[in-house]
Motif scaffolding. Structure first.
Motif, PDB file in Angstrom:
ATOM      1  N   SER A  35       0.804  -1.227   0.000  1.00  0.00           N
ATOM      2  CA  SER A  35       0.000   0.000   0.000  1.00  0.00           C
ATOM      3  C   SER A  35       0.836   1.276   0.000  1.00  0.00           C
ATOM      4  O   SER A  35       0.291   2.370  -0.124  1.00  0.00           O
ATOM      5  CB  SER A  35      -0.920   0.007   1.226  1.00  0.00           C
ATOM      6  OG  SER A  35      -0.132  -0.023   2.410  1.00  0.00           O
ATOM      7  N   SER A  36       2.159   1.157   0.106  1.00  0.00           N
ATOM      8  CA  SER A  36       3.018   2.344   0.131  1.00  0.00           C
ATOM      9  C   SER A  36       2.958   3.086  -1.197  1.00  0.00           C
ATOM     10  O   SER A  36       3.123   2.488  -2.265  1.00  0.00           O
ATOM     11  CB  SER A  36       4.476   1.953   0.386  1.00  0.00           C
ATOM     12  OG  SER A  36       4.638   1.322   1.624  1.00  0.00           O
ATOM     13  N   SER A  37       2.725   4.395  -1.127  1.00  0.00           N
ATOM     14  CA  SER A  37       2.759   5.244  -2.318  1.00  0.00           C
ATOM     15  C   SER A  37       4.212   5.508  -2.668  1.00  0.00           C
ATOM     16  O   SER A  37       5.004   5.912  -1.809  1.00  0.00           O
ATOM     17  CB  SER A  37       2.045   6.573  -2.038  1.00  0.00           C
ATOM     18  OG  SER A  37       2.375   7.527  -3.036  1.00  0.00           O
ATOM     19  N   THR A  39       5.396   7.910  -4.450  1.00  0.00           N
ATOM     20  CA  THR A  39       5.733   9.328  -4.365  1.00  0.00           C
ATOM     21  C   THR A  39       5.498   9.910  -2.974  1.00  0.00           C
ATOM     22  O   THR A  39       6.355  10.601  -2.442  1.00  0.00           O
ATOM     23  CB  THR A  39       4.950  10.142  -5.408  1.00  0.00           C
ATOM     24  OG1 THR A  39       3.549   9.906  -5.254  1.00  0.00           O
ATOM     25  CG2 THR A  39       5.364   9.767  -6.819  1.00  0.00           C
ATOM     26  N   GLU A  40       4.362   9.622  -2.383  1.00  0.00           N
ATOM     27  CA  GLU A  40       4.036  10.241  -1.099  1.00  0.00           C
ATOM     28  C   GLU A  40       4.735   9.577   0.086  1.00  0.00           C
ATOM     29  O   GLU A  40       5.274  10.260   0.947  1.00  0.00           O
ATOM     30  CB  GLU A  40       2.526  10.251  -0.883  1.00  0.00           C
ATOM     31  CG  GLU A  40       1.817  11.208  -1.824  1.00  0.00           C
ATOM     32  CD  GLU A  40       0.332  11.267  -1.585  1.00  0.00           C
ATOM     33  OE1 GLU A  40      -0.092  11.047  -0.430  1.00  0.00           O
ATOM     34  OE2 GLU A  40      -0.399  11.524  -2.547  1.00  0.00           O
ATOM     35  N   ASN A  41       4.738   8.259   0.149  1.00  0.00           N
ATOM     36  CA  ASN A  41       5.324   7.552   1.295  1.00  0.00           C
ATOM     37  C   ASN A  41       6.818   7.286   1.136  1.00  0.00           C
ATOM     38  O   ASN A  41       7.563   7.353   2.110  1.00  0.00           O
ATOM     39  CB  ASN A  41       4.622   6.220   1.554  1.00  0.00           C
ATOM     40  CG  ASN A  41       3.145   6.377   1.822  1.00  0.00           C
ATOM     41  OD1 ASN A  41       2.354   5.703   1.175  1.00  0.00           O
ATOM     42  ND2 ASN A  41       2.744   7.241   2.734  1.00  0.00           N
ATOM     43  N   ALA A  72      -1.668   5.179 -12.871  1.00  0.00           N
ATOM     44  CA  ALA A  72      -1.543   5.805 -11.554  1.00  0.00           C
ATOM     45  C   ALA A  72      -2.247   7.162 -11.527  1.00  0.00           C
ATOM     46  O   ALA A  72      -2.924   7.496 -10.547  1.00  0.00           O
ATOM     47  CB  ALA A  72      -0.069   5.955 -11.177  1.00  0.00           C
ATOM     48  N   GLN A  76      -5.349   7.459  -9.356  1.00  0.00           N
ATOM     49  CA  GLN A  76      -4.779   8.173  -8.210  1.00  0.00           C
ATOM     50  C   GLN A  76      -4.157   7.206  -7.204  1.00  0.00           C
ATOM     51  O   GLN A  76      -4.183   7.439  -6.004  1.00  0.00           O
ATOM     52  CB  GLN A  76      -5.813   9.076  -7.541  1.00  0.00           C
ATOM     53  CG  GLN A  76      -6.314  10.154  -8.464  1.00  0.00           C
ATOM     54  CD  GLN A  76      -7.305  11.092  -7.800  1.00  0.00           C
ATOM     55  OE1 GLN A  76      -7.796  10.847  -6.717  1.00  0.00           O
ATOM     56  NE2 GLN A  76      -7.582  12.187  -8.473  1.00  0.00           N
ATOM     57  N   VAL A  77      -3.606   6.106  -7.735  1.00  0.00           N
ATOM     58  CA  VAL A  77      -2.942   5.103  -6.902  1.00  0.00           C
ATOM     59  C   VAL A  77      -1.573   4.818  -7.515  1.00  0.00           C
ATOM     60  O   VAL A  77      -1.484   4.258  -8.602  1.00  0.00           O
ATOM     61  CB  VAL A  77      -3.759   3.792  -6.827  1.00  0.00           C
ATOM     62  CG1 VAL A  77      -3.001   2.733  -6.042  1.00  0.00           C
ATOM     63  CG2 VAL A  77      -5.124   4.047  -6.205  1.00  0.00           C
ATOM     64  N   ASP A  78      -0.515   5.245  -6.817  1.00  0.00           N
ATOM     65  CA  ASP A  78       0.841   4.961  -7.295  1.00  0.00           C
ATOM     66  C   ASP A  78       1.565   4.069  -6.288  1.00  0.00           C
ATOM     67  O   ASP A  78       2.703   4.296  -5.928  1.00  0.00           O
ATOM     68  CB  ASP A  78       1.617   6.252  -7.557  1.00  0.00           C
ATOM     69  CG  ASP A  78       2.031   6.989  -6.288  1.00  0.00           C
ATOM     70  OD1 ASP A  78       1.439   6.716  -5.219  1.00  0.00           O
ATOM     71  OD2 ASP A  78       2.937   7.833  -6.357  1.00  0.00           O
ATOM     72  N   SER A  79       0.886   3.036  -5.873  1.00  0.00           N
ATOM     73  CA  SER A  79       1.411   2.172  -4.814  1.00  0.00           C
ATOM     74  C   SER A  79       2.367   1.114  -5.347  1.00  0.00           C
ATOM     75  O   SER A  79       2.385   0.794  -6.535  1.00  0.00           O
ATOM     76  CB  SER A  79       0.258   1.480  -4.089  1.00  0.00           C
ATOM     77  OG  SER A  79      -0.375   0.557  -4.953  1.00  0.00           O
TER      78      SER A  79
END
Length: 93
Positions: A35-37, A39-41, A72, A76-79
């Protein structure tokens, strides 16, 4: 993918996590989840993603970073899980 849930075996996520750490050595494999993004995580920028794609293509010659990025943006999901799922779809293994 069903209702935003990626069905990916842990082996693929672990293999992808090894590539992620190779590109960003400050990451720890145990901190990377499906579940880690990216870009964000995990803090990947566009240059990191290009470097990652190059590493992945060595193992998965058909990997298309542009297709993953388009998906993505659309979802809106770049996991990590979304990338692992795309790799699984294109794999003959």
């Amino acid at each position: 993918m069903a209702d935003g849930v990626f069905v990916v075996d842990d082996e693929r996520v672990r293999a992808l996590a090894a590539h992620l750490v190779a590109v960003k050595p400050s990451l720890r494999i145990e901190d990377i989840a499906a579940s880690s993004s990216l870009t964000e995580n995990l803090g990947f920028d566009s240059m990191d993603l290009v470097q990652l794609a190059g590493r992945i293509r060595d193992s998965y010659p058909g990997f298309d970073l542009r297709a993953w990025l388009a998906n993505a943006v659309q979802t809106q999901v770049d996991s990590v899980g979304s990338m692992a799922a795309m790799l699984a779809e294109g794999s003959d293994v």
